[in-house]
Design a protein around this motif. Structure first.
Motif, PDB file in Angstrom:
ATOM      1  N   MET A 159       0.820  -1.207   0.000  1.00 49.85           N
ATOM      2  CA  MET A 159       0.000   0.000   0.000  1.00 49.85           C
ATOM      3  C   MET A 159       0.855   1.258   0.000  1.00 49.85           C
ATOM      4  N   GLU A 160       2.002   1.211   0.642  1.00 52.29           N
ATOM      5  CA  GLU A 160       2.903   2.368   0.646  1.00 52.29           C
ATOM      6  C   GLU A 160       3.423   2.654  -0.765  1.00 52.29           C
ATOM      7  N   VAL A 161       3.833   1.605  -1.461  1.00 56.02           N
ATOM      8  CA  VAL A 161       4.340   1.786  -2.827  1.00 56.02           C
ATOM      9  C   VAL A 161       3.205   2.234  -3.749  1.00 56.02           C
ATOM     10  N   THR A 162       2.043   1.603  -3.604  1.00 57.05           N
ATOM     11  CA  THR A 162       0.902   1.969  -4.445  1.00 57.05           C
ATOM     12  C   THR A 162       0.480   3.411  -4.191  1.00 57.05           C
ATOM     13  N   ALA A 163       0.589   3.866  -2.949  1.00 52.69           N
ATOM     14  CA  ALA A 163       0.243   5.252  -2.623  1.00 52.69           C
ATOM     15  C   ALA A 163       1.098   6.226  -3.426  1.00 52.69           C
ATOM     16  N   LYS A 164       2.369   5.910  -3.605  1.00 47.41           N
ATOM     17  CA  LYS A 164       3.257   6.781  -4.372  1.00 47.41           C
ATOM     18  C   LYS A 164       2.852   6.814  -5.853  1.00 47.41           C
ATOM     19  N   VAL A 165       2.413   5.670  -6.348  1.00 49.82           N
ATOM     20  CA  VAL A 165       1.941   5.607  -7.734  1.00 49.82           C
ATOM     21  C   VAL A 165       0.658   6.429  -7.890  1.00 49.82           C
ATOM     22  N   LEU A 166      -0.280   6.239  -6.958  1.00 48.24           N
ATOM     23  CA  LEU A 166      -1.542   6.972  -7.022  1.00 48.24           C
ATOM     24  C   LEU A 166      -1.326   8.473  -6.890  1.00 48.24           C
ATOM     25  N   GLU A 167      -0.382   8.877  -6.051  1.00 45.47           N
ATOM     26  CA  GLU A 167      -0.074  10.295  -5.898  1.00 45.47           C
ATOM     27  C   GLU A 167       0.479  10.874  -7.192  1.00 45.47           C
ATOM     28  N   ALA A 168       1.400  10.154  -7.809  1.00 44.77           N
ATOM     29  CA  ALA A 168       2.015  10.640  -9.044  1.00 44.77           C
ATOM     30  C   ALA A 168       0.968  10.823 -10.140  1.00 44.77           C
ATOM     31  N   VAL A 169       0.018   9.904 -10.212  1.00 44.09           N
ATOM     32  CA  VAL A 169      -1.027   9.980 -11.247  1.00 44.09           C
ATOM     33  C   VAL A 169      -2.126  10.955 -10.837  1.00 44.09           C
ATOM     34  N   GLY A 170      -2.559  10.860  -9.578  1.00 43.47           N
ATOM     35  CA  GLY A 170      -3.677  11.663  -9.114  1.00 43.47           C
ATOM     36  C   GLY A 170      -3.408  13.148  -9.123  1.00 43.47           C
ATOM     37  N   TYR A 171      -2.175  13.551  -8.811  1.00 43.48           N
ATOM     38  CA  TYR A 171      -1.847  14.970  -8.750  1.00 43.48           C
ATOM     39  C   TYR A 171      -1.238  15.501 -10.044  1.00 43.48           C
ATOM     40  N   GLY A 172      -1.277  14.684 -11.086  1.00 48.02           N
ATOM     41  CA  GLY A 172      -0.871  15.150 -12.406  1.00 48.02           C
ATOM     42  C   GLY A 172       0.623  15.183 -12.662  1.00 48.02           C
ATOM     43  N   THR A 173       1.418  14.626 -11.741  1.00 46.46           N
ATOM     44  CA  THR A 173       2.873  14.572 -11.987  1.00 46.46           C
ATOM     45  C   THR A 173       3.184  13.678 -13.168  1.00 46.46           C
ATOM     46  N   ILE A 174       2.435  12.581 -13.272  1.00 46.34           N
ATOM     47  CA  ILE A 174       2.584  11.636 -14.369  1.00 46.34           C
ATOM     48  C   ILE A 174       1.263  11.579 -15.131  1.00 46.34           C
ATOM     49  N   ILE A 175       1.335  11.720 -16.446  1.00 49.40           N
ATOM     50  CA  ILE A 175       0.151  11.685 -17.288  1.00 49.40           C
ATOM     51  C   ILE A 175       0.075  10.348 -18.011  1.00 49.40           C
ATOM     52  N   ILE A 176      -0.991   9.606 -17.753  1.00 50.34           N
ATOM     53  CA  ILE A 176      -1.224   8.343 -18.450  1.00 50.34           C
ATOM     54  C   ILE A 176      -2.663   8.357 -18.974  1.00 50.34           C
ATOM     55  N   PRO A 177      -2.983   7.554 -19.985  1.00 49.76           N
ATOM     56  CA  PRO A 177      -4.341   7.561 -20.559  1.00 49.76           C
ATOM     57  C   PRO A 177      -5.410   7.242 -19.525  1.00 49.76           C
ATOM     58  N   ALA A 178      -6.607   7.771 -19.745  1.00 49.70           N
ATOM     59  CA  ALA A 178      -7.724   7.570 -18.815  1.00 49.70           C
ATOM     60  C   ALA A 178      -8.030   6.090 -18.560  1.00 49.70           C
ATOM     61  N   PRO A 179      -8.047   5.216 -19.598  1.00 48.84           N
ATOM     62  CA  PRO A 179      -8.330   3.794 -19.329  1.00 48.84           C
ATOM     63  C   PRO A 179      -7.327   3.173 -18.360  1.00 48.84           C
ATOM     64  N   CYS A 180      -6.063   3.576 -18.460  1.00 49.29           N
ATOM     65  CA  CYS A 180      -5.038   3.051 -17.559  1.00 49.29           C
ATOM     66  C   CYS A 180      -5.252   3.564 -16.136  1.00 49.29           C
ATOM     67  N   ARG A 181      -5.688   4.829 -16.003  1.00 48.46           N
ATOM     68  CA  ARG A 181      -5.983   5.390 -14.678  1.00 48.46           C
ATOM     69  C   ARG A 181      -7.171   4.676 -14.046  1.00 48.46           C
ATOM     70  N   VAL A 182      -8.178   4.411 -14.862  1.00 44.59           N
ATOM     71  CA  VAL A 182      -9.357   3.700 -14.358  1.00 44.59           C
ATOM     72  C   VAL A 182      -8.974   2.296 -13.909  1.00 44.59           C
ATOM     73  N   GLN A 183      -8.183   1.621 -14.710  1.00 43.91           N
ATOM     74  CA  GLN A 183      -7.751   0.260 -14.380  1.00 43.91           C
ATOM     75  C   GLN A 183      -6.961   0.245 -13.073  1.00 43.91           C
ATOM     76  N   LEU A 184      -6.067   1.211 -12.921  1.00 42.60           N
ATOM     77  CA  LEU A 184      -5.244   1.302 -11.717  1.00 42.60           C
ATOM     78  C   LEU A 184      -6.115   1.514 -10.484  1.00 42.60           C
ATOM     79  N   LEU A 185      -7.085   2.403 -10.605  1.00 37.98           N
ATOM     80  CA  LEU A 185      -7.944   2.728  -9.475  1.00 37.98           C
ATOM     81  C   LEU A 185      -8.873   1.573  -9.124  1.00 37.98           C
ATOM     82  N   LYS A 186      -9.487   0.966 -10.133  1.00 40.13           N
ATOM     83  CA  LYS A 186     -10.411  -0.139  -9.879  1.00 40.13           C
ATOM     84  C   LYS A 186      -9.684  -1.367  -9.321  1.00 40.13           C
ATOM     85  N   ALA A 187      -8.396  -1.488  -9.632  1.00 40.09           N
ATOM     86  CA  ALA A 187      -7.633  -2.624  -9.115  1.00 40.09           C
ATOM     87  C   ALA A 187      -7.325  -2.453  -7.629  1.00 40.09           C
TER      88      ALA A 187
END
Length: 293
Positions: A159-187
């Motif tokens: 969860m600690e590692v995943t939190a860093k990934v979610l932060e990078a994507v959620g706050y716009g530091t890293i831009i990835i396609p919407a389907p990939c963001r949805v997949q990451l979140l739903k997982a």
């Protein structure tokens, strides 16, 4: 003067070579190096972080393609090692041995260390994409009934590692396609929702239970998930929020803010569309009825 003559400017080529050597040691997956054990690898990781600290030479090092290639190779090897250790959990039919648990924890800690290095080189996107690809397999293993009451430290670290990934994507530091963001979140959202109350319950039953989500981690995950949801297309937001409200554990993470913003945006969008239709004099009663429902 004799002392001053010995002070020479830092040779950037030599610095780069030292950094490359440190990266190779830091990302080594071949096991402890006798007689130093894991100390040499830990020291190399600390040295890499130090050399990439903010100073005049950092820009030269972080922009160098050879250095970036070495880091990417190290990330690839660490990820493969983590996958192998993860798969090995299914090979032990009895209780997971301490050695196996230590190995996979070390592999995950190495990836966690990568999260502190990659942003300094604008390579965090490589980690995010790689983690998104691994997520399905990780969760399939860690949520298996065999590990239901085991490896709590590993689950918290996940969860600690995943939190860093979610932060990078959620706050716009890293831009990835919407389907990939949805997949990451739903997982990961269902896993987070399940683990938080479970860890709290175990901690309440046993004060000596060491594996807990501290307040900072909880807030970090919750804030990142809310930001990530609000950046998704409206229909995807609706799906995720609907699942959240149906769940038994709707308290964590608290997505009330995301739900309220989604409601406001949806109503505003419908109102603006209806105003445009009226202004343009279009007769779309059926569409207006659908929008109002």
């Amino acid at each position: 003067m004799p002392i001053l003559t010995k002070i020479q400017p830092v040779n950037l080529i030599d610095t780069k070579n030292v950094l490359l050597s440190a990266i190779r040691f830091a990302t080594s997956i071949s096991g402890p190096c006798p007689p130093f054990g894991n100390e040499l690898k830990t020291s190399a990781q600390e040295q890499v972080e130090y050399m990439l600290g903010e100073d005049n030479d950092t820009q030269f090092l972080t922009a160098d393609e050879e250095v970036k290639a070495e880091v990417r190779m190290g990330l690839s090897e660490m990820s493969l090692s983590f996958e192998r250790e993860l798969s090995s959990l299914f090979l032990e039919f009895d209780l997971i041995s301490e050695t196996t648990e230590n190995k996979i924890m070390q592999s995950l800690s190495d990836l966690d260390w990568m999260c502190s290095v990659l942003p300094k080189m604008d390579l965090m996107k490589d980690f995010v994409v790689n983690w998104a690809e691994l997520s399905g397999n990780i969760l399939r293993v860690v949520q298996d009934k065999k590990l239901e009451s085991l490896m709590w430290g590993f689950k918290v670290k996940l969860m600690e590692v995943t939190a860093k990934v979610l932060e990078a994507v959620g706050y716009g530091t890293i831009i990835i396609p919407a389907p990939c963001r949805v997949q990451l979140l739903k997982a990961w959202l269902p896993f987070m929702r399940k683990m938080k109350p479970l860890l709290d319950s175990l901690g309440n039953e046993d004060d000596s239970f060491p594996y807990k989500m501290d307040e900072d981690l909880c807030q970090s995950i919750e804030g990142a998930i809310v930001s990530l949801i609000l950046a998704l297309p409206s229909n995807d937001q609706a799906d995720i929020l609907a699942d959240w409200m149906k769940g038994e554990q709707a308290r964590y993470p608290d997505l009330t803010e995301a739900f309220e913003v989604w409601c406001y945006r949806t109503k505003s969008a419908k109102r603006r569309l209806l105003e445009c239709m009226e202004r343009d004099g279009k007769d779309n009663a059926t569409l207006a009825l659908d929008l109002s429902q």
